[in-house]
Design a protein around this motif. Structure first.
Motif, PDB file in Angstrom:
ATOM      1  N   LEU A 175      -2.233   5.021   3.559  1.00 34.14           N
ATOM      2  CA  LEU A 175      -2.064   3.657   3.055  1.00 34.14           C
ATOM      3  C   LEU A 175      -3.392   2.898   3.093  1.00 34.14           C
ATOM      4  O   LEU A 175      -3.690   2.115   2.183  1.00 34.14           O
ATOM      5  N   LEU A 197       6.201   9.495  -1.344  1.00 36.17           N
ATOM      6  CA  LEU A 197       6.935   8.297  -1.741  1.00 36.17           C
ATOM      7  C   LEU A 197       7.827   8.536  -2.955  1.00 36.17           C
ATOM      8  O   LEU A 197       8.756   7.760  -3.211  1.00 36.17           O
ATOM      9  N   LEU A 226       1.622   6.310  -8.137  1.00 37.62           N
ATOM     10  CA  LEU A 226       0.847   5.147  -7.700  1.00 37.62           C
ATOM     11  C   LEU A 226      -0.249   4.785  -8.693  1.00 37.62           C
ATOM     12  O   LEU A 226      -0.672   3.628  -8.764  1.00 37.62           O
ATOM     13  N   ILE A 278       3.181  -1.603  -3.629  1.00 38.18           N
ATOM     14  CA  ILE A 278       3.028  -0.904  -2.342  1.00 38.18           C
ATOM     15  C   ILE A 278       1.772  -1.383  -1.630  1.00 38.18           C
ATOM     16  O   ILE A 278       1.759  -1.552  -0.407  1.00 38.18           O
ATOM     17  N   ALA A 291       1.724  -2.923   1.985  1.00 40.13           N
ATOM     18  CA  ALA A 291       1.014  -2.180   3.024  1.00 40.13           C
ATOM     19  C   ALA A 291      -0.037  -3.032   3.720  1.00 40.13           C
ATOM     20  O   ALA A 291      -0.321  -2.823   4.912  1.00 40.13           O
TER      21      ALA A 291
END
Length: 289
Positions: free
Chosen positions: A6, A43, A47, A64, A68
């Protein structure tokens, strides 16, 4: 899920490039790309839109990142609770203003190896304004910069040293002293648009000089001092830079009320280094050995 992935995702979102993020995180580009692919698999979402170059975040990717960011901030605070406030632990990205890096980076590395064995460092050099902006947006954890106009409000600063400006010229040009230099000789000026350059320009305004006098602008301190050593003109620079580069024939003129270059350590207020600024600052000390 590991927060490291992340953190990488958030870094990519800030700099807008896999390559830049990999460089800042001390990773290979392939390793970063594989890490992002693994996160997407974990996930179950895409992304990045990889049909464009460079790849850009998808809508779910941006969501996200937004979710995050506070999670990672809370993790940092949790880790802070577990560390002594005077200890440097982890990986830090440090900026050095280019004109000072050649003098101060070797001592920093020597001190860090001995006094901060649990910390690793990545370095970047550049102009003060650029480095300050990178600290503000999270691309750097701290930066050693020239404080010419004050740092942004988001940053705190710790003064590490003040270096007075001195005039420097070949001894053959000093027959008539400073007055002769100002009225007759070319002036070698370090980049007027930089922090140090603005300080030099401000100091020069205090001295009378004919309007038609020649000024040569250069972006390299060593080149300026080589020209001065060759007797081609004079300059105004921080005393340590003159001492470092001058030849035996070059003399300096100290001014009783000359301005000084202030080198400061800039960090984000209440950021990851809060409470550890002094420990980091100690690594810049030439007397720490």
């Amino acid at each position: 899920m590991q927060t490291r992935s992340l953190r990488t995702l958030v870094r990519v979102s800030k700099v807008g490039s896999f390559a830049k993020a990999a460089e800042q995180l001390n990773m290979t580009l392939s390793a970063l790309s594989m890490q992002m692919k693994a996160l997407e698999t974990e996930l179950g979402v895409d992304l990045f839109d990889r049909t464009v170059r460079p790849p850009r975040l998808t809508p779910i990717g941006r969501t996200i990142v937004e979710a995050a960011t506070p999670l990672l901030q809370r993790e940092d605070k949790l880790l802070d609770l577990c560390r002594p406030t005077d200890t440097l632990v982890g990986h830090f990205r440090i900026g050095f203003v280019t004109s000072a890096a050649v003098r101060l980076l070797p001592d920093f590395l020597k001190n860090a190896k001995r006094d901060a064995p649990q910390a690793t460092f990545a370095f970047e050099t550049g102009l003060s304004k650029v480095l300050q902006d990178k600290v503000v947006n999270g691309q750097l954890d701290a930066a050693l910069v020239t404080d010419a106009e004050g740092v942004p409000d988001a940053l705190s600063e710790l003064v590490l040293r003040e270096e007075p400006f001195v005039f420097a010229a070949h001894e053959t040009l000093l027959v008539d002293g400073l007055t002769g230099l100002l009225s007759e000789q070319p002036f070698f000026h370090f980049m007027p648009n930089t922090g140090i350059g603005k300080l030099i320009a401000g100091e020069m305004l205090k001295h009378d000089r004919p309007k038609e006098s020649e000024t040569i602008v250069l972006d390299n301190l060593e080149a300026i001092m080589e020209c001065v050593s060759a007797g081609l003109g004079f300059t105004l620079l921080p005393a340590p830079d003159v001492v470092r580069y001058r030849s035996a024939e070059v003399k300096s003129i100290q001014l009783p009320k000359a301005s000084a270059r202030k080198l400061v350590l800039a960090t984000v207020r209440d950021g990851a280094l809060a409470g550890r600024e002094a420990a980091l600052a100690a690594l810049f000390s030439v007397d720490n050995a």
